[in-house]
Structures are given as C-alpha cells and as structure tokens.
Enzyme design. Sequence first.
Site, PDB file in Angstrom:
ATOM      1  N   LYS A   1      89.518   3.919 -64.779  1.00  0.00           N
ATOM      2  CA  LYS A   1      90.064   3.390 -66.032  1.00  0.00           C
ATOM      3  C   LYS A   1      90.699   2.020 -65.853  1.00  0.00           C
ATOM      4  O   LYS A   1      90.693   1.205 -66.772  1.00  0.00           O
ATOM      5  CB  LYS A   1      91.064   4.383 -66.645  1.00  0.00           C
ATOM      6  CG  LYS A   1      90.370   5.638 -67.159  1.00  0.00           C
ATOM      7  CD  LYS A   1      91.330   6.560 -67.861  1.00  0.00           C
ATOM      8  CE  LYS A   1      90.626   7.833 -68.303  1.00  0.00           C
ATOM      9  NZ  LYS A   1      91.542   8.920 -68.612  1.00  0.00           N
TER      10      LYS A   1
ATOM     11  N   LYS B   1      80.473  10.347 -67.625  1.00  0.00           N
ATOM     12  CA  LYS B   1      81.060  11.483 -68.344  1.00  0.00           C
ATOM     13  C   LYS B   1      81.074  11.224 -69.858  1.00  0.00           C
ATOM     14  O   LYS B   1      81.215  10.080 -70.274  1.00  0.00           O
ATOM     15  CB  LYS B   1      82.508  11.622 -67.845  1.00  0.00           C
ATOM     16  CG  LYS B   1      83.206  12.882 -68.253  1.00  0.00           C
ATOM     17  CD  LYS B   1      84.616  12.892 -67.711  1.00  0.00           C
ATOM     18  CE  LYS B   1      85.494  11.902 -68.437  1.00  0.00           C
ATOM     19  NZ  LYS B   1      86.871  12.279 -68.666  1.00  0.00           N
TER      20      LYS B   1
ATOM     21  N   LYS C   1      85.929  10.649 -75.004  1.00  0.00           N
ATOM     22  CA  LYS C   1      86.424  10.393 -76.357  1.00  0.00           C
ATOM     23  C   LYS C   1      86.369   8.913 -76.694  1.00  0.00           C
ATOM     24  O   LYS C   1      86.058   8.513 -77.788  1.00  0.00           O
ATOM     25  CB  LYS C   1      87.912  10.762 -76.437  1.00  0.00           C
ATOM     26  CG  LYS C   1      88.184  12.202 -76.485  1.00  0.00           C
ATOM     27  CD  LYS C   1      89.695  12.373 -76.404  1.00  0.00           C
ATOM     28  CE  LYS C   1      90.039  13.828 -76.383  1.00  0.00           C
ATOM     29  NZ  LYS C   1      91.350  14.075 -75.814  1.00  0.00           N
TER      30      LYS C   1
END
Length: 331
Positions: A115, A198, A201
């Site tokens: 991230k 992955k 969201k």
Amino acid sequence: MKEQEKVMLTGVRPSGNITLGNYLGAIKNFVVRQSLYKSYIFVADLHAITSPRNPEELRNAVNDCMAMYLACGVDPNQTIIFRQSDVLEHGVLGFIMTFQTHMGELSRMTQFKLKSQTCGKHGIDTGLFVYPPLMSADILLYNTSIVPVGLDQQQHVELTRDLAQRFNRRYGDTFKEPDVYIAPVGNKILNLQNPTEKMNKSDGQNMGTIFLMDDLKLVRKKIMAAVTDSETVIHFDEEQKPGISNLISILSAITGEDIPSIEKRFEGRGYGDFKREVADVVCHLLEKIQANYQKFKNPEILDDILNDGAKKARIVASETLERAKLALGLK
Ligand code: AMP
C-alpha cells in the site's frame, strides 16, 4: 488467566462497499462458526481513518457495513456486534501494543509494502505503518482464540501472536495468543480483470471487483467478462491459469463443491458454460444478501444493536486493559 469458553473475533473496515472477497475470506467463515464460539464482530472504523476520510461518508459506511454483516447472516443473538471506536480500550491498548513493536517488524508487513507504493505525493501516512499493533489490540482485548481472516491478514495475526508472547515474557501472563483461521478455499479472491492481484474495495467501480450491492446484471457482466486464458480446459492451476482458478475458487467457496468435482463436471465444456454457472451461483447468493440488506438498513435497529454490542464488548475489553495496565505498572 482463568479458563473460559473460546472466543472468535473478526472485523471489516467500513471503507467503500463490501466485496465478494471480504465475504468469502472473512464474513462467511465467521457466520458458519458463530454458534460454536463466544463471537465478536466489529466495524473497524478506527482502521478506516488511517488515511483521510470524509466524515459523513464514514458515518454512512459504518451503518452500511453493519447492515451488510446482518444481511450476510451475522446473528445479533449469537454474536456481539460493535463499532470499534465505541470501545475506547481499543485506542489505549493499540497505543500500548505499538510500543511493544519494532520498526523492522512493521516495515516487513506485506500490506504496508504494497500500500505504501501507491501513496500519493503527500507521502506515506503513519496510520498505514502502525495499524497492525492496533489490530493486535483489537484481537487481544477479547482473549480471542480464533481470527477468521483472508490470506492478506495472516501476517498481522501472526504479529499479534509475537506481540502477545513478547508482552507476556516481559510483564507476566496477560494476553491469550490467538490462532488465525484461513479458509482452505476463497482465502484470496482475485481481481476478475487482473487475476494476479487481490480483489480490493479500493479498486472502485471497475469490472474486476464484485461488490455485494452490485446490480445483478452488472455482476453477471463482470463474471462473463472475467479475464481467463487462451485454452478451453477448466482446470485449477493458480500459476498457469489464475483467472479460471479464481472462478473455480469462487464457485467452490460458495457452493462447498470440491475443486476436483467441479473440474470433472466441466470436462469437455467451454468457458462460456462455466462462467454462466459461476454467475448464476454468485447472483443467487447476492440476491439473498441484497434482500436481507434492505430489511436491516434501518438506523434505529442498527443503533440498538451497536449500543448493546458496545456495552457487552466494553466489559471484557476493560478487564483486559486493566490487566495489561497492572502488568505494566500503570496502576
Ligand atoms: P478489509 O477490506 O481490509 O477490511 O478486509 C476485511 C477482511 O476481508 C479481512 O479478513 C481480509 O483478509 C478479507 N479480505 C479482503 N479482501 C479479500 C479477498 N480479495 N479475498 C479474500 N479475503 C479478503
């Protein structure tokens, strides 16, 4: 620590809409086990502010997330459901656990490495760096035995075990060491358009992520357009055939049919047929969840459940925090 019934706990960040990955990786595994444990599920709103958020959006997202838990089968008669920020002990123990953690441990967390690469020009938020010890506090406060999570969170539960051990060694037996539960199938649902990543969201409204509240026609479209490969064989091979393997995992995780049986049933049949079945199964599941969601999307019902849950959660959380403070010499 005194002997007690086993505890299961999990949480989901109220960020954006909940995805099929969240459901299969964490929520479903919780729901099918909630009667076997003393169960807690929380809306992880403190984890949602590790990066700046619009307050009104966050408030709505908490309610949406709660209604979605209920729609997915979390039963308030069996499970204590609460909002993380309602139980102040999370913040205090999170602070304490941060001080038990080495910089190197946090820098090695895969989620941080992934991230932090996508942070904008303002740099990396410290929230992204220090949220794993907060997650440890979330787990340790309730003397948790089992934490059902997706594969991406396994490392954080392992860190929690390490931190609990370290604390117990330094200050005496205080925390229970939790075990992670990773579902054998569905623990890492991949993006339908990019099946090496992955399903997230934060991927927004693209065609690769299925949100539980997606229009069913769109869900079907996303599955039919899922990236596969140039062969025609329905065979599970995550390396060579990540797209098809991802769809097999989705089908297997929802229906419970094992992978060899799916492969056998689709021998000699094409990808179109296979995708249609995956779409039927996913749409059937989402249709039920969406109908339930409308029933539960009532602010009064949600407030009652959250207030009741927070009261019950506080009792256990405050006992654990007192124990930790006493061990540290803070009392
Ligand atoms: P988050 O969206 O980060 O709040 O994740 C909530 C839970 O869903 C965690 O247990 C994650 O491990 C799980 N999860 C998130 N995305 C996926 C995915 N694509 N496949 C399986 N589990 C997932």
